[in-house]
Design a protein around this motif. Structure first.
Motif, mmCIF file in Angstrom:
data_model
loop_
_atom_site.group_PDB
_atom_site.id
_atom_site.type_symbol
_atom_site.label_atom_id
_atom_site.label_comp_id
_atom_site.label_asym_id
_atom_site.label_seq_id
_atom_site.Cartn_x
_atom_site.Cartn_y
_atom_site.Cartn_z
ATOM 1 N N UNK A 1 32.118 22.499 29.947
ATOM 2 C CA UNK A 1 33.236 23.129 29.267
ATOM 3 C C UNK A 1 33.104 24.650 29.296
ATOM 4 N N UNK A 2 31.874 25.147 29.117
ATOM 5 C CA UNK A 2 31.654 26.591 29.156
ATOM 6 C C UNK A 2 31.992 27.175 30.525
ATOM 7 N N UNK A 3 31.566 26.483 31.595
ATOM 8 C CA UNK A 3 31.905 26.952 32.935
ATOM 9 C C UNK A 3 33.421 26.986 33.125
ATOM 10 N N UNK A 4 34.105 25.967 32.615
ATOM 11 C CA UNK A 4 35.554 25.915 32.737
ATOM 12 C C UNK A 4 36.216 27.063 31.970
ATOM 13 N N UNK A 5 35.746 27.304 30.753
ATOM 14 C CA UNK A 5 36.303 28.395 29.941
ATOM 15 C C UNK A 5 36.102 29.747 30.619
ATOM 16 N N UNK A 6 34.925 29.936 31.226
ATOM 17 C CA UNK A 6 34.643 31.212 31.889
ATOM 18 C C UNK A 6 35.500 31.378 33.134
ATOM 19 N N UNK A 7 35.693 30.307 33.905
ATOM 20 C CA UNK A 7 36.551 30.385 35.087
ATOM 21 C C UNK A 7 37.981 30.734 34.688
ATOM 22 N N UNK A 8 38.470 30.112 33.618
ATOM 23 C CA UNK A 8 39.823 30.424 33.135
ATOM 24 C C UNK A 8 39.892 31.866 32.646
ATOM 25 N N UNK A 9 38.816 32.317 31.961
ATOM 26 C CA UNK A 9 38.771 33.704 31.503
ATOM 27 C C UNK A 9 38.833 34.667 32.689
ATOM 28 N N UNK A 10 38.196 34.302 33.804
ATOM 29 C CA UNK A 10 38.263 35.138 35.003
ATOM 30 C C UNK A 10 39.677 35.267 35.529
ATOM 31 N N UNK A 11 40.414 34.137 35.530
ATOM 32 C CA UNK A 11 41.820 34.170 35.956
ATOM 33 C C UNK A 11 42.643 35.034 35.017
ATOM 34 N N UNK A 12 42.397 34.888 33.716
ATOM 35 C CA UNK A 12 43.217 35.564 32.700
ATOM 36 C C UNK A 12 42.865 37.037 32.531
ATOM 37 N N UNK A 13 41.773 37.493 33.113
ATOM 38 C CA UNK A 13 41.416 38.912 33.033
ATOM 39 C C UNK A 13 41.586 39.569 34.400
ATOM 40 N N UNK A 14 40.700 39.282 35.343
ATOM 41 C CA UNK A 14 40.763 39.920 36.655
ATOM 42 C C UNK A 14 41.971 39.462 37.469
ATOM 43 N N UNK A 15 42.226 38.152 37.464
ATOM 44 C CA UNK A 15 43.397 37.658 38.176
ATOM 45 C C UNK A 15 44.687 38.183 37.578
ATOM 46 N N UNK A 16 44.755 38.186 36.273
ATOM 47 C CA UNK A 16 45.947 38.672 35.579
ATOM 48 C C UNK A 16 46.167 40.164 35.824
ATOM 49 N N UNK A 17 45.085 40.915 35.986
ATOM 50 C CA UNK A 17 45.207 42.346 36.261
ATOM 51 C C UNK A 17 45.905 42.577 37.597
ATOM 52 N N UNK A 18 45.609 41.755 38.593
ATOM 53 C CA UNK A 18 46.278 41.876 39.889
ATOM 54 C C UNK A 18 47.764 41.586 39.757
ATOM 55 N N UNK A 19 48.106 40.549 39.002
ATOM 56 C CA UNK A 19 49.508 40.214 38.795
ATOM 57 C C UNK A 19 50.213 41.295 37.987
ATOM 58 N N UNK A 20 49.514 41.899 37.042
ATOM 59 C CA UNK A 20 50.079 43.009 36.268
ATOM 60 C C UNK A 20 50.430 44.178 37.186
ATOM 61 N N UNK A 21 49.537 44.497 38.134
ATOM 62 C CA UNK A 21 49.831 45.565 39.086
ATOM 63 C C UNK A 21 51.110 45.275 39.870
ATOM 64 N N UNK A 22 51.271 44.024 40.280
ATOM 65 C CA UNK A 22 52.482 43.645 41.020
ATOM 66 C C UNK A 22 53.726 43.799 40.142
ATOM 67 N N UNK A 23 53.629 43.401 38.885
ATOM 68 C CA UNK A 23 54.771 43.506 37.966
ATOM 69 C C UNK A 23 55.155 44.959 37.711
ATOM 70 N N UNK A 24 54.169 45.797 37.427
ATOM 71 C CA UNK A 24 54.451 47.197 37.115
ATOM 72 C C UNK A 24 55.038 47.913 38.328
ATOM 73 N N UNK A 25 54.540 47.604 39.517
ATOM 74 C CA UNK A 25 55.051 48.273 40.711
ATOM 75 C C UNK A 25 56.516 47.929 40.962
ATOM 76 N N UNK A 26 56.939 46.739 40.554
ATOM 77 C CA UNK A 26 58.336 46.349 40.724
ATOM 78 C C UNK A 26 59.209 46.846 39.576
ATOM 79 N N UNK A 27 58.596 47.235 38.482
ATOM 80 C CA UNK A 27 59.355 47.720 37.321
ATOM 81 C C UNK A 27 59.934 49.103 37.571
ATOM 82 N N UNK A 28 59.153 49.970 38.218
ATOM 83 C CA UNK A 28 59.574 51.361 38.410
ATOM 84 C C UNK A 28 60.394 51.538 39.682
ATOM 85 N N UNK A 29 61.321 52.515 39.697
ATOM 86 C CA UNK A 29 62.057 52.830 40.928
ATOM 87 C C UNK A 29 61.145 53.484 41.953
#
Length: 448
Positions: free
Chosen positions: A343-371
């Motif tokens: 369970x701990x390994x699973x929680x950490x893998x999900x945390x990786x998606x929700x932090x580092x992976x999410x940061x990549x998706x955030x960059x994509x979102x912000x770049x499309x937000x601005x003209x």
């Protein structure tokens, strides 16, 4: 015949060889950036021994790269909106390649520190500009997926750095590991020839022949769609001071909120990457298992980044990113509880998606937000401010551990920024900016 903007043509076209080539170039740039950023961690044990550095001195040298990234993110991304994406990408790549390579010849800590700072300027300029170029050219149906794949280069470089070190250290020492960073310099002539420039920049500079050649590679029938005989291609005027443009047209509050999101997100990422093995070891897990947790954190991010990029293209980004920050906060809070190892390994893998992976998706979102006129500046400013959070994360973890704070409370502290990031992003208003327009007039500047 109806008129369509260049942006609509680029957004609505099919993903083809042109887009694949651009994506591979950007993945290469980010991979070498990730390598050069992480490689310090591979050589620091040798530097501390050879130059008699204390842990504090070694940590300070490492922070110079982050300081450089903060300046590079803001300054070079601002210049990219004025002087084109392509030239700034080349400058950024040259910066981090040259100064990382020079650091391999350093014989004392002061020169090495300056090299890390100047390389950091290149690190900071690369990411926002690469993201902006992909945002402009990749079809809308593949935009989030493509940007997140390109940003997986950070993990690719992070894996490559210790791998090269294992192969080289025993026979050649630590210096060749840094010289490996010179490879992109030999690719610059090819980059000059094949990397496309921003379409809006080409229009602004009147380089329509170059734009025509690029559009032909993307859609051979683009001229039919433009109805070129009766249209003039134009865009919103370029901002003389792009950073001021981030606070116009009701974008000021969103700009501030984005900075908060990046600050909180990078605080979690750098804090966890630095202290997760130590936190888990302090919680009673053996060192080998603790290092395994760090591998799952990064591995989860690498795989999850691609998956959430695909989901974002189909379902949208903002709600997904907000939800992932909340999910990440929950997973981090649960890590403080003694639990089943699986369970701990699973929680950490999900945390990786929700932090580092999410940061990549955030960059994509912000770049499309601005003209287009302020896109690189917007992404760069948010990343630059976020680096302050990246510097605070490792320090905060060190303070908590030095005060013998309960491990459960330590994880709660790192979970709280996820909640703050989610609330800040939830408050961002919907973007309404138009990047460009095509006007039907007589006596116009024609694309054909």
């Amino acid at each position: 015949m109806s008129s369509n903007s260049i942006k609509n043509i680029l957004d609505e076209c099919k993903f083809n060889r042109f887009h694949l080539g651009l994506l591979l170039w950007c993945l290469l740039f980010v991979s070498f950036e990730g390598y050069d950023l992480v490689v310090y961690g591979s050589v620091v044990p040798f530097l501390t021994k050879e130059w008699n550095l204390s842990p504090i001195e070694a940590g300070v040298i490492g922070s110079y790269g982050l300081f450089g990234m903060m300046f590079g993110s803001i300054i070079l991304s601002l210049l990219a909106d004025r002087f084109g994406r392509k030239s700034i990408i080349i400058v950024s790549v040259a910066f981090f390649s040259i100064f990382t390579t020079i650091s391999g010849f350093a014989t004392e800590a002061q020169l090495f520190s300056w090299c890390r700072f100047l390389a950091g300027v290149g690190f900071g300029g690369t990411l926002p500009t690469v993201i902006s170029l992909l945002t402009e050219y990749i079809p809308k149906s593949s935009k989030n997926k493509s940007i997140t794949i390109a940003l997986c280069g950070n993990q690719v470089g992070g894996i490559l750095a210790p791998l090269i070190g294992v192969l080289v250290f025993a026979s050649l020492g630590w210096r060749p590991v840094l010289w490996f960073s010179a490879i992109p310099l030999f690719l610059i002539p090819i980059i000059l020839k094949y990397l496309p420039e921003s379409p809006q920049f080409l229009i602004r500079k009147g380089k329509l022949d170059v734009l025509k050649a690029t559009l032909t590679k993307i859609d051979p029938n683009y001229q039919d769609r433009l109805n070129a005989e009766h249209t003039k291609i134009s865009e919103l005027p370029a901002e003389q001071t792009p950073i001021i443009g981030l606070f116009k047209n009701k974008m000021g509050l969103s700009t501030i909120l984005f900075c908060i999101v990046y600050f909180m997100g990078l605080l979690m990422i750098y804090g966890l990457n630095t202290w997760l093995p130590k936190l888990m070891q302090s919680a009673g897990y053996p060192l080998i298992s603790s290092l395994g947790f760090a591998i799952f954190l990064n591995g989860g991010a690498l795989i999850g980044t691609i998956i959430i990029g695909v989901i974002a293209d189909r379902k949208g980004s903002k709600k997904l990113i907000t939800g992932l920050y909340m999910l990440g906060a929950i997973c981090l809070a649960l890590l403080g509880l003694k639990s089943n190892i699986v369970l701990l390994y699973l929680l950490i893998a999900i945390a990786g998606v929700c932090t580092m992976g999410n940061q990549s998706l955030l960059n994509a979102f912000v770049s499309q937000y601005y003209p287009n006129s302020v896109r690189s500046t917007g992404v760069g400013l948010a990343n630059g401010v976020g680096r302050l959070g990246g510097m605070l994360g490792p320090t905060l973890g060190g303070v908590l551990l030095s005060q013998n704070v309960p491990i459960g409370f330590c994880f709660l502290v790192f979970a709280l920024p996820g909640v703050c990031a989610a609330l800040a992003l939830f408050s961002v208003r919907k973007g309404t900016q138009k990047d460009e327009q095509i006007h039907s007039i007589n006596s116009e500047l024609k694309i054909n």
